[in-house]
Design a protein around this motif. Structure first.
Motif, PDB file in Angstrom:
ATOM      1  N   LEU A   1      27.111  69.070  24.280  1.00 25.84           N
ATOM      2  CA  LEU A   1      27.311  68.016  25.279  1.00 25.84           C
ATOM      3  C   LEU A   1      27.702  66.697  24.630  1.00 25.84           C
ATOM      4  O   LEU A   1      28.623  66.014  25.088  1.00 25.84           O
ATOM      5  N   SER A   2      27.000  66.339  23.544  1.00 24.57           N
ATOM      6  CA  SER A   2      27.345  65.088  22.869  1.00 24.57           C
ATOM      7  C   SER A   2      28.702  65.196  22.188  1.00 24.57           C
ATOM      8  O   SER A   2      29.479  64.234  22.161  1.00 24.57           O
ATOM      9  N   SER A   3      29.013  66.382  21.671  1.00 25.40           N
ATOM     10  CA  SER A   3      30.301  66.581  20.992  1.00 25.40           C
ATOM     11  C   SER A   3      31.467  66.503  21.973  1.00 25.40           C
ATOM     12  O   SER A   3      32.467  65.828  21.707  1.00 25.40           O
ATOM     13  N   VAL A   4      31.341  67.191  23.115  1.00 26.36           N
ATOM     14  CA  VAL A   4      32.459  67.221  24.054  1.00 26.36           C
ATOM     15  C   VAL A   4      32.681  65.847  24.688  1.00 26.36           C
ATOM     16  O   VAL A   4      33.817  65.475  25.008  1.00 26.36           O
ATOM     17  N   ARG A   5      31.624  65.080  24.831  1.00 28.59           N
ATOM     18  CA  ARG A   5      31.780  63.727  25.374  1.00 28.59           C
ATOM     19  C   ARG A   5      32.650  62.880  24.449  1.00 28.59           C
ATOM     20  O   ARG A   5      33.536  62.138  24.901  1.00 28.59           O
ATOM     21  N   ALA A   6      32.408  63.016  23.142  1.00 29.66           N
ATOM     22  CA  ALA A   6      33.193  62.255  22.174  1.00 29.66           C
ATOM     23  C   ALA A   6      34.652  62.708  22.169  1.00 29.66           C
ATOM     24  O   ALA A   6      35.579  61.883  22.124  1.00 29.66           O
ATOM     25  N   HIS A   7      34.875  64.021  22.226  1.00 29.55           N
ATOM     26  CA  HIS A   7      36.258  64.532  22.234  1.00 29.55           C
ATOM     27  C   HIS A   7      36.981  64.163  23.535  1.00 29.55           C
ATOM     28  O   HIS A   7      38.174  63.851  23.513  1.00 29.55           O
TER      29      HIS A   7
ATOM     30  N   ARG B   1      38.448  60.786  23.624  1.00 29.93           N
ATOM     31  CA  ARG B   1      39.687  60.675  22.838  1.00 29.93           C
ATOM     32  C   ARG B   1      40.810  61.541  23.425  1.00 29.93           C
ATOM     33  O   ARG B   1      41.819  61.781  22.765  1.00 29.93           O
ATOM     34  N   ALA B   2      40.614  62.008  24.662  1.00 31.02           N
ATOM     35  CA  ALA B   2      41.603  62.830  25.374  1.00 31.02           C
ATOM     36  C   ALA B   2      41.991  64.071  24.562  1.00 31.02           C
ATOM     37  O   ALA B   2      43.161  64.479  24.544  1.00 31.02           O
ATOM     38  N   ALA B   3      41.003  64.687  23.906  1.00 33.09           N
ATOM     39  CA  ALA B   3      41.287  65.831  23.041  1.00 33.09           C
ATOM     40  C   ALA B   3      40.874  67.164  23.661  1.00 33.09           C
ATOM     41  O   ALA B   3      40.975  68.196  22.997  1.00 33.09           O
ATOM     42  N   VAL B   4      40.413  67.159  24.910  1.00 33.64           N
ATOM     43  CA  VAL B   4      39.974  68.400  25.546  1.00 33.64           C
ATOM     44  C   VAL B   4      41.029  68.859  26.545  1.00 33.64           C
ATOM     45  O   VAL B   4      41.402  68.108  27.458  1.00 33.64           O
ATOM     46  N   ARG B   5      41.530  70.073  26.372  1.00 31.78           N
ATOM     47  CA  ARG B   5      42.473  70.671  27.326  1.00 31.78           C
ATOM     48  C   ARG B   5      41.656  71.410  28.389  1.00 31.78           C
ATOM     49  O   ARG B   5      41.323  72.585  28.249  1.00 31.78           O
ATOM     50  N   TRP B   6      41.316  70.704  29.463  1.00 33.88           N
ATOM     51  CA  TRP B   6      40.408  71.263  30.461  1.00 33.88           C
ATOM     52  C   TRP B   6      41.024  72.455  31.200  1.00 33.88           C
ATOM     53  O   TRP B   6      40.309  73.332  31.677  1.00 33.88           O
ATOM     54  N   GLU B   7      42.346  72.525  31.264  1.00 38.96           N
ATOM     55  CA  GLU B   7      42.954  73.683  31.923  1.00 38.96           C
ATOM     56  C   GLU B   7      42.729  74.962  31.112  1.00 38.96           C
ATOM     57  O   GLU B   7      42.594  76.058  31.675  1.00 38.96           O
ATOM     58  N   ILE B   8      42.647  74.818  29.776  1.00 43.60           N
ATOM     59  CA  ILE B   8      42.331  75.967  28.929  1.00 43.60           C
ATOM     60  C   ILE B   8      40.858  76.350  29.096  1.00 43.60           C
ATOM     61  O   ILE B   8      40.514  77.535  29.153  1.00 43.60           O
TER      62      ILE B   8
ATOM     63  N   VAL C   1      40.259  71.839  18.553  1.00 41.42           N
ATOM     64  CA  VAL C   1      38.888  71.507  18.171  1.00 41.42           C
ATOM     65  C   VAL C   1      38.137  70.892  19.355  1.00 41.42           C
ATOM     66  O   VAL C   1      36.990  71.246  19.638  1.00 41.42           O
ATOM     67  N   GLY C   2      38.786  69.961  20.060  1.00 42.84           N
ATOM     68  CA  GLY C   2      38.136  69.334  21.213  1.00 42.84           C
ATOM     69  C   GLY C   2      37.856  70.328  22.323  1.00 42.84           C
ATOM     70  O   GLY C   2      36.775  70.304  22.945  1.00 42.84           O
TER      71      GLY C   2
END
Length: 272
Positions: free
Chosen positions: A70-76, A79-86, A183-184
């Motif tokens: 949870l803390s990791s994904v918040r940081a990513h 930084r707009a590094a999470v591809r939520w569609e994936i 990674v995100g």
């Protein structure tokens, strides 16, 4: 039946949690491959039932990822590094695979699970030591393909108590997802892996009559609380150090440590 929660056990769990949290932040790997062998060794010394303790270590490792991811994904995400569609495409398969993986692990002999864990960690250590990045060669598969890939990631992650980054990151990079987004996105996938896998181990161990005090199914609650608190506190220190140290050299040292831990788990599986 296992020792009670002594001050010494709390201190040992805090050290393990601090160490795994720091390395997770430093090298971007989940703590499962470290936490499972260390906790297996620790619970062995405390006299926990040998037929249950590896499964307890795996279940507890997965549960700690619920907090650290949870803390990791918040940081990513910041930084707009999470591809939520994936994430949305992989998550259903991951949940199903994680639930099945926990059920499969509960039915495996403790020795067989230890040998499987040792093999997985050995392969992961070799991957880290060689530091080979897959070449982008294809696009992400369709919905059915993503469901299957998610299922495989969830199944293997639940068997070894890991967050899946060693599987999901190479897969996404090979499908032309940038390493930053891979990674995100992998950090975001850690939560459904951990949540479903933990639930599976809780259910699988719920009916066992000889579990030690402090357990919920295969989940050892004192270790979960202690290790999670320590790892969440030290992960940011690892991330800070990652920008100031030679991480490539550190990965080689870490790979060597993983080989040692794999050898320990293999020795347990072979009964030596």
């Amino acid at each position: 039946m296992g020792a009670g929660l002594s001050g010494l056990l709390v201190a040992e769990l805090l050290v393990i949690g601090s160490f795994t949290g720091f390395l997770a932040g430093l090298l971007g790997v989940g703590g499962g491959m470290l936490l499972v062998p260390f906790m297996t060794f620790l619970l062995t010394q405390k006299g926990f039932p040998p037929e249950h303790l590896i499964k307890m270590a795996v279940a507890t490792s997965l549960a700690t990822i619920c907090f650290t991811s949870l803390s990791s994904v918040r940081a990513h995400h910041a930084r707009a590094a999470v591809r939520w569609e994936i994430v949305r495409l992989l998550a259903p398969g991951i949940v199903v695979g994680s639930l099945l993986g926990a059920q499969l692990a509960s039915r495996m002999p403790a020795r067989g699970l230890a040998i499987f864990f040792a093999a997985f960690v050995g392969v992961s250590a070799t991957q880290m030591l060689l530091d080979k990045k897959p070449k982008p060669s294809r696009q992400l598969p369709g919905t059915a393909g993503m469901l299957g890939v998610g299922g495989a990631i969830g199944l293997l992650s639940a068997l070894v108590g890991a967050g899946g980054a060693f599987l999901s990151v190479p897969f996404m990079v090979a499908c032309n997802v940038s390493i930053r987004h891979a990674v995100g996105t992998s950090a975001a996938l850690g939560f459904p892996i951990a949540l479903a896998g933990t639930a599976g181990y809780v259910v699988a161990g719920a009916a066992l009559p000889d579990m030690p005090a402090g357990t919920l199914g295969y989940l050892y609650l004192p270790a979960l609380l202690t290790v999670s608190a320590a790892s969440v506190a030290t992960a940011p220190l690892g991330a800070w150090a990652a920008h100031r140290l030679n991480v490539k050299q550190l990965k080689r040292v870490f790979a060597g440590l993983l080989y040692v831990l794999a050898a320990y788990m293999l020795s347990r599986g072979l009964g030596h």
